[in-house]
Design an enzyme around this catalytic site. Structure first.
Site, PDB file in Angstrom:
ATOM      1  N   HIS A  96       0.835  -1.260   0.070  1.00  0.00           N
ATOM      2  CA  HIS A  96      -0.077  -0.158   0.116  1.00  0.00           C
ATOM      3  C   HIS A  96       0.809   1.228  -0.147  1.00  0.00           C
ATOM      4  CE1 HIS A  96       0.392  -0.185   4.663  1.00  0.00           C
ATOM      5  NE2 HIS A  96       0.318   1.190   4.447  1.00  0.00           N
ATOM      6  N   ASP A 126       0.444  -7.581   1.382  1.00  0.00           N
ATOM      7  CA  ASP A 126       0.664  -6.355   1.659  1.00  0.00           C
ATOM      8  C   ASP A 126       2.060  -6.086   1.627  1.00  0.00           C
ATOM      9  OD1 ASP A 126       0.318  -3.411   1.881  1.00  0.00           O
ATOM     10  OD2 ASP A 126       0.142  -3.565   4.187  1.00  0.00           O
ATOM     11  N   SER A 207       4.699   2.765   7.699  1.00  0.00           N
ATOM     12  CA  SER A 207       4.337   1.451   7.208  1.00  0.00           C
ATOM     13  C   SER A 207       5.533   1.087   6.355  1.00  0.00           C
ATOM     14  CB  SER A 207       3.337   1.842   6.300  1.00  0.00           C
ATOM     15  OG  SER A 207       2.112   1.965   6.930  1.00  0.00           O
TER      16      SER A 207
END
Length: 360
Positions: A96, A126, A207
């Site tokens: 993402h 992911d 992230s």
């Protein structure tokens, strides 16, 4: 009169002698005090026993800032170098983070910025793998084992919360939970991810960065955070074992193959769609996945499943909802067989499904 003058003179001399003696005494003791103080300061050694410096040093220079340009804007995240060869450094980050990118740039801990190449990416895990020139690699992270961690073990993260301005931020916490299952929204519906729960501070920009144990080994990849106003201190990381099962294929630009049933499905709570598709369920059915359609020639149809059936278990494990079914299904390989229990007309049936390539 002469006696009085002599008395005053003697008194004055006595006072002067007293003052001078006091001055000399004080001066002498101050000098001795200075010597004592200097001696103490010179011999003090401070030792910090509760430090993470060595563990941080092992991973710090492998961590990078990732900046992404998209057609509608851009964003930032983190990543880390997990491998290098004679020409190339390989970086793990989140899917993402780089999703929709038209250009990707990496900045290392020395502030050197370069363009990166996307080798492969997978939405369901992911995970994405990038490459950069080996000259831009300062250090390579050591990969650990999250299965050896226990609740309460100390962990830390290195990343770039809120972008490059805070590059290299270190936050500390503990393992708050293992084998957690959280539901995330993807472009193709919802999916359940299996994650580690931590209480180390994670913010936008973290992230893709590493979750690290006290030996300086990467045991997870920071992926998502509960951001509801009433929630504090709940972050999540993908266990490194799950990450590495995808990395080898993504390095080569290969697609992660996943099996399919060949159905359209929905959760039993969706009364609107049930009515729209004219499907009626027995009141005793409280969990499972309703089949809205079954594709001809696909595994579910071959195994005898029909529109309106409710899948309630797979290989004896209860199916909660459609996101959970995908999570369970994608643990298997193309060509595997699974035993599915389903409800039809209030009765429970069982069938074996041979899985083929595809996505639900």
């Amino acid at each position: 009169m002469q006696k009085k003058l002599s008395y005053i003179l003697n008194l004055f001399l006595a006072v002067c002698v007293g003052v001078l003696s006091a001055f000399l005494y004080i001066s002498h003791n101050e000098e001795e005090g200075k010597d004592d103080i200097e001696s103490v300061v010179k011999n003090v050694t401070i030792t910090e026993t509760n430090t993470m410096k060595e563990a941080i040093a092992k991973v710090y220079d492998s961590v990078v800032v990732i900046e992404v340009t998209t057609r509608t804007g851009g964003g930032t995240g983190s990543g880390f170098v997990y491998k290098k060869d004679e020409t190339t450094g390989y970086i793990i980050t989140n899917h993402h983070v780089i999703e929709g990118a038209v250009a990707i740039y990496v900045t290392n801990s020395e502030g050197i910025r370069c363009e990166a190449t996307l080798l492969g990416s997978d939405e369901y895990s992911d995970i994405a793998v990038l490459s950069i020139g080996v000259d831009n690699v300062i250090d390579v992270a050591q990969i650990g084992d999250s299965t050896k961690t226990d609740l309460g073990d100390t962990v830390f993260t290195v990343g770039s919360p809120l972008g490059s301005k805070y590059q290299g931020t270190v936050t500390k916490g503990i393992i708050s939970g293992k084998d957690r299952q959280v539901t995330v929204s993807l472009t193709n519906g919802s999916f359940v991810m299996e994650v580690l729960q931590i209480d180390a501070a994670i913010n936008p920009g973290n992230s893709g960065g590493p979750l690290v144990n006290m030996s300086g080994e990467v045991i997870g990849v920071n992926s998502l955070k509960l951001v509801e106003d009433e929630v504090e201190g709940m972050g999540f990381a993908i266990p490194i074992e799950l990450v590495m099962t995808s990395v080898e294929k993504l390095e080569k630009g290969e697609t992660i193959e996943r099996p399919q049933l060949g159905v359209q499905m929905m959760d039993i709570e969706n009364s609107y769609l049930l009515s729209r598709y004219q499907i009626r369920l027995d009141s005793s059915v409280t969990s499972g996945v309703v089949l809205l359609a079954v594709e001809d020639g696909k595994p579910a149809q071959v195994a005898g499943l029909q529109k309106g059936d409710v899948i309630v278990s797979m290989n004896k494990a209860e199916v909660r909802d459609s996101a959970h079914l995908k999570y369970m299904l994608y643990k298997y390989e193309v060509g595997d067989s699974v035993v599915v229990q389903y409800i039809r007309d209030g009765k429970i049936f069982e069938t074996t499904i041979q899985l083929t390539l595809g996505l639900e």
